[in-house]
Design a protein around this motif. Structure first.
Motif, PDB file in Angstrom:
ATOM      1  N   ILE A  38      31.738  16.776 -15.490  1.00  0.00           N
ATOM      2  CA  ILE A  38      31.387  15.473 -16.096  1.00  0.00           C
ATOM      3  C   ILE A  38      31.734  14.343 -15.119  1.00  0.00           C
ATOM      4  O   ILE A  38      30.965  13.402 -14.918  1.00  0.00           O
ATOM      5  N   GLN A  39      32.895  14.486 -14.487  1.00  0.00           N
ATOM      6  CA  GLN A  39      33.316  13.495 -13.500  1.00  0.00           C
ATOM      7  C   GLN A  39      32.296  13.371 -12.368  1.00  0.00           C
ATOM      8  O   GLN A  39      31.969  12.267 -11.921  1.00  0.00           O
ATOM      9  N   LYS A  40      31.763  14.535 -11.936  1.00  0.00           N
ATOM     10  CA  LYS A  40      30.765  14.547 -10.859  1.00  0.00           C
ATOM     11  C   LYS A  40      29.503  13.776 -11.261  1.00  0.00           C
ATOM     12  O   LYS A  40      28.850  13.154 -10.424  1.00  0.00           O
ATOM     13  N   PRO A  98      37.267  12.751 -23.774  1.00  0.00           N
ATOM     14  CA  PRO A  98      37.114  11.293 -23.855  1.00  0.00           C
ATOM     15  C   PRO A  98      36.222  10.708 -22.767  1.00  0.00           C
ATOM     16  O   PRO A  98      35.629   9.651 -22.961  1.00  0.00           O
ATOM     17  N   SER A  99      36.106  11.411 -21.614  1.00  0.00           N
ATOM     18  CA  SER A  99      35.267  10.859 -20.534  1.00  0.00           C
ATOM     19  C   SER A  99      33.794  10.794 -20.966  1.00  0.00           C
ATOM     20  O   SER A  99      33.041   9.925 -20.526  1.00  0.00           O
ATOM     21  N   ILE A 100      33.360  11.714 -21.838  1.00  0.00           N
ATOM     22  CA  ILE A 100      31.961  11.719 -22.292  1.00  0.00           C
ATOM     23  C   ILE A 100      31.669  10.449 -23.087  1.00  0.00           C
ATOM     24  O   ILE A 100      30.617   9.826 -22.931  1.00  0.00           O
ATOM     25  N   THR A 101      32.610  10.077 -23.935  1.00  0.00           N
ATOM     26  CA  THR A 101      32.355   8.977 -24.871  1.00  0.00           C
ATOM     27  C   THR A 101      32.971   7.663 -24.381  1.00  0.00           C
ATOM     28  O   THR A 101      33.006   6.690 -25.130  1.00  0.00           O
ATOM     29  N   ALA A 102      33.432   7.650 -23.137  1.00  0.00           N
ATOM     30  CA  ALA A 102      34.089   6.465 -22.565  1.00  0.00           C
ATOM     31  C   ALA A 102      35.218   5.991 -23.486  1.00  0.00           C
ATOM     32  O   ALA A 102      35.331   4.811 -23.786  1.00  0.00           O
ATOM     33  N   GLN A 103      36.005   6.957 -23.942  1.00  0.00           N
ATOM     34  CA  GLN A 103      37.211   6.711 -24.765  1.00  0.00           C
ATOM     35  C   GLN A 103      36.877   6.191 -26.172  1.00  0.00           C
ATOM     36  O   GLN A 103      37.780   5.876 -26.938  1.00  0.00           O
ATOM     37  N   GLN A 104      35.598   6.095 -26.515  1.00  0.00           N
ATOM     38  CA  GLN A 104      35.270   5.595 -27.865  1.00  0.00           C
ATOM     39  C   GLN A 104      35.376   6.733 -28.874  1.00  0.00           C
ATOM     40  O   GLN A 104      35.382   7.895 -28.504  1.00  0.00           O
ATOM     41  N   ASP A 105      35.392   6.389 -30.168  1.00  0.00           N
ATOM     42  CA  ASP A 105      35.476   7.447 -31.176  1.00  0.00           C
ATOM     43  C   ASP A 105      34.099   7.825 -31.730  1.00  0.00           C
ATOM     44  O   ASP A 105      33.981   8.449 -32.773  1.00  0.00           O
ATOM     45  N   THR A 106      33.043   7.437 -31.016  1.00  0.00           N
ATOM     46  CA  THR A 106      31.692   7.845 -31.415  1.00  0.00           C
ATOM     47  C   THR A 106      31.046   8.643 -30.286  1.00  0.00           C
ATOM     48  O   THR A 106      31.433   8.514 -29.126  1.00  0.00           O
ATOM     49  N   ILE A 107      30.054   9.450 -30.668  1.00  0.00           N
ATOM     50  CA  ILE A 107      29.369  10.283 -29.668  1.00  0.00           C
ATOM     51  C   ILE A 107      27.853  10.189 -29.841  1.00  0.00           C
ATOM     52  O   ILE A 107      27.366  10.009 -30.962  1.00  0.00           O
ATOM     53  N   ALA A 108      27.133  10.299 -28.711  1.00  0.00           N
ATOM     54  CA  ALA A 108      25.663  10.277 -28.717  1.00  0.00           C
ATOM     55  C   ALA A 108      25.159  11.710 -28.530  1.00  0.00           C
ATOM     56  O   ALA A 108      25.582  12.392 -27.601  1.00  0.00           O
ATOM     57  N   CYS A 109      24.287  12.159 -29.426  1.00  0.00           N
ATOM     58  CA  CYS A 109      23.757  13.529 -29.345  1.00  0.00           C
ATOM     59  C   CYS A 109      22.252  13.540 -29.539  1.00  0.00           C
ATOM     60  O   CYS A 109      21.718  12.760 -30.331  1.00  0.00           O
ATOM     61  N   ARG A 110      21.582  14.450 -28.809  1.00  0.00           N
ATOM     62  CA  ARG A 110      20.175  14.696 -29.132  1.00  0.00           C
ATOM     63  C   ARG A 110      19.762  16.104 -28.727  1.00  0.00           C
ATOM     64  O   ARG A 110      20.409  16.722 -27.866  1.00  0.00           O
ATOM     65  N   VAL A 111      18.700  16.604 -29.363  1.00  0.00           N
ATOM     66  CA  VAL A 111      18.085  17.864 -28.957  1.00  0.00           C
ATOM     67  C   VAL A 111      16.790  17.494 -28.237  1.00  0.00           C
ATOM     68  O   VAL A 111      15.872  16.961 -28.857  1.00  0.00           O
ATOM     69  N   PRO A 112      16.732  17.705 -26.912  1.00  0.00           N
ATOM     70  CA  PRO A 112      15.548  17.270 -26.156  1.00  0.00           C
ATOM     71  C   PRO A 112      14.367  18.214 -26.402  1.00  0.00           C
ATOM     72  O   PRO A 112      14.563  19.392 -26.693  1.00  0.00           O
ATOM     73  N   ASN A 113      13.163  17.667 -26.261  1.00  0.00           N
ATOM     74  CA  ASN A 113      11.980  18.480 -26.531  1.00  0.00           C
ATOM     75  C   ASN A 113      11.222  18.808 -25.252  1.00  0.00           C
ATOM     76  O   ASN A 113      10.223  18.172 -24.934  1.00  0.00           O
TER      77      ASN A 113
END
Ligand code: TXA
Ligand code: MG
Length: 312
Positions: A38-40, A98-113
């Protein structure tokens, strides 16, 4: 460098990056359970750590591994629009880095088509973080070639052809009342029809959303967004001391203009391709005749507004 799905699965399982096709734009993918990978992603894109990433899931069932307190409205949206160009913002599961969500308590998700990426996700049996596969702030890539132009051999690409939607997913927050944080080709009206609720669009977001930066999704060359009524005059004015390329929406009076599709879905599909071409051409600047500021053009005008420089 183009690679097969099997090679991509191996690289991703080893914590390396791969660019993957989606229906919207190509993504710079990494294993979402590997902190170093993720860092990369942040380093390769030059992306500020405060800008959170979207997690790409193989299917709706995987949502409960990444989000918690999932409202019924999320499943309604998923049922209608997944796999597809819709990202949902939900309360994050405690296991998410936490690095994925930039320390926030919400997350963004999707199933790509995209058939290749759905196959890749199924074979890998993990979720992938994937921001658009471009340096931070630049035009998103809609072909494997665009990704190669940005990253060369640093990031191998699974070539899935040209993206069928062509601009980034709609981002819908379901944290409070349904609110669109980034417009996309799934409109507020379509979402509202499915949810049976009003869906508002955030005009300016105080959330950490790079898509809300004033200058984003932009070519290196200046891009000017001009209303139809001012087009001839602005083209003549800029042409006096610059070479100018013009993308026309409806005007027919501009010499050598590039005629864009009149259908918004076709327009969105070809927009970044045209901008990449012009950015690589000898032209000094790009003028775009503004499509109407109304549904179903809103997401397209939003991207053009962010890409555009003020007129000199
Ligand atoms: O179509 C897309 O969404 C593409 C493809 C590759 O899936 N991805 C994409 O990712 O556009 P990116 O990283 O370029 O843009 C993701 C957007 C950013 O504006 C980010 O701030 C927002 O999603 N985002 C991610 N997590 C968020 C969160 N928890 N709350 C609010 N916004 C979030
Ligand atoms: Mg992006």
């Amino acid at each position: 460098m183009l690679i097969t799905i099997q090679e991509a699965v191996k690289r991703l399982a080893d914590g390396k990056l791969v660019a993957i096709p989606t229906e919207t734009v190509y993504g710079l993918a990494a294993d979402a359970r590997n902190a170093k990978a993720i860092q990369k992603v942040f380093e390769t894109k030059g992306r500020p750590a405060k800008n959170p990433l979207i997690v790409h899931l193989p299917n709706t069932e995987a949502l409960s591994l990444w989000a918690t307190k999932i409202p019924e409205s999320a499943y309604q949206c998923a049922q209608h629009f997944w796999p597809g160009p819709l990202t949902l913002i939900l309360p994050k599961h405690p296991s998410v880095f936490p690095s994925i969500t930039a320390q926030q308590d919400t997350i963004a998700c999707r199933v790509p088509n995209h058939p290749l990426t759905l196959k890749l996700l199924a074979n890998l049996n993990r979720a992938l973080v994937a921001p658009s596969a471009n340096p931070y702030g630049y035009l998103s890539p809609t072909t494997a070639e665009h990704v190669e132009q940005c990253f060369g051999d640093e990031v191998p690409v699974v070539d899935g052809g040209a993206c069928s939607v062509g601009i980034e997913s709609t981002i819908l927050s379901l944290i409070d009342k349904p609110t669109i944080l980034r417009q996309g080709m799934i409109s507020a009206q379509q979402l509202s029809d499915i949810l049976g609720l009003p869906v508002t669009t955030a005009t300016h977001s105080d959330l950490l959303t790079p898509g809300s930066d004033l200058h984003h999704y932009a070519p290196h060359k200046p891009l000017y967004l001009v209303d139809t009524k001012d087009l001839s005059q602005q083209v003549s004015r800029l042409k006096k001391n610059k070479s100018v390329s013009v993308l026309c929406y409806q005007s027919t009076s501009i010499e050598n203009c590039i005629k864009m599709p009149i259908d918004p879905r076709e327009y969105a599909k070809t927009l970044y391709e045209k901008l990449h071409q012009l950015d690589a051409s000898p032209t000094d600047c790009i003028i775009v005749e503004s499509p109407p500021l109304e549904d179903p053009w809103l997401a397209i005008v939003d991207r053009l507004q962010r890409a555009s420089a003020p007129l000199p």
